[in-house]
Design an enzyme around this catalytic site. Sequence first.
Site, PDB file in Angstrom:
ATOM      1  CG  HIS A  17      -4.323  -9.060  15.969  1.00 15.06           C
ATOM      2  ND1 HIS A  17      -3.164  -8.218  15.647  1.00 15.06           N
ATOM      3  CD2 HIS A  17      -4.573  -9.651  14.874  1.00 15.06           C
ATOM      4  CE1 HIS A  17      -2.778  -8.571  14.657  1.00 15.06           C
ATOM      5  NE2 HIS A  17      -3.789  -9.444  14.081  1.00 15.06           N
ATOM      6  CE  LYS A  41       3.441 -13.228   5.968  1.00 16.59           C
ATOM      7  NZ  LYS A  41       2.116 -12.944   6.647  1.00 16.59           N
ATOM      8  NE  ARG A  91      -8.588  -7.552   8.388  1.00 17.35           N
ATOM      9  CZ  ARG A  91      -7.583  -7.244   8.045  1.00 17.35           C
ATOM     10  NH1 ARG A  91      -6.584  -6.378   8.569  1.00 17.35           N
ATOM     11  NH2 ARG A  91      -7.046  -8.183   7.186  1.00 17.35           N
ATOM     12  CB  SER A 129      -0.198  -6.061  11.322  1.00 17.68           C
ATOM     13  OG  SER A 129      -0.908  -6.674  12.574  1.00 17.68           O
TER      14      SER A 129
END
Length: 167
Positions: A17, A41, A91, A129
């Site tokens: 990040h 979440k 990514r 993460s």
Amino acid sequence: MTTAIYPGSFDPLTFGHVDIIERSARLFDHVIVSILTNAQKAPLFTVDERIEIMREILTPRFENVEVDVFHGLLVDYATQKKAQVIVRGIRAVTDYEYEFQMALMNRRLKPDIETVFMMPAENYSYLSSRLVKEIAELGGSVAGLVPESVERRLKQRFKKAFEKEKL
Ligand code: PNS
């Protein structure tokens, strides 16, 4: 004056990040790194903890970067902030489908906001993460993957969990 929003969960902030934030801060006049407050979440760190972590790391380093929170539709928040750009990090190919869908849906909702994809340095291309949390929970080292204060907080968090388990 170009304002970009870099939205995400940031649970927790990783060097991947930070890499994207650094690139965005060079490209845009103002970057708002914004944490989604999603009641669905179950995050590891509360929104307040994430704000604290991110301000502690980002504020001294980047003068044009601000940390904020948002809920609801991202495009509505971006409009409210007068942002022209949404930044997302990509990514690997596996990210592409979800990101492509989201970018086009956001464009449909608000055609004048552009999504810009950026690639982090290749050594962060496998970093997430989710994996950081899993490694930390299982007692592995996350050194070099997250800033030191995140590493420290992860250790504290999981030490508490281990202690509870032992009781
Ligand atoms: O870090 P993440 O969890 O991949 O970030 C996802 C995020 C926050 C960018 C995405 O869930 C989002 O924008 N949520 C806000 C709700 C919204 O606008 N949904 C429609 C997207 S097309």
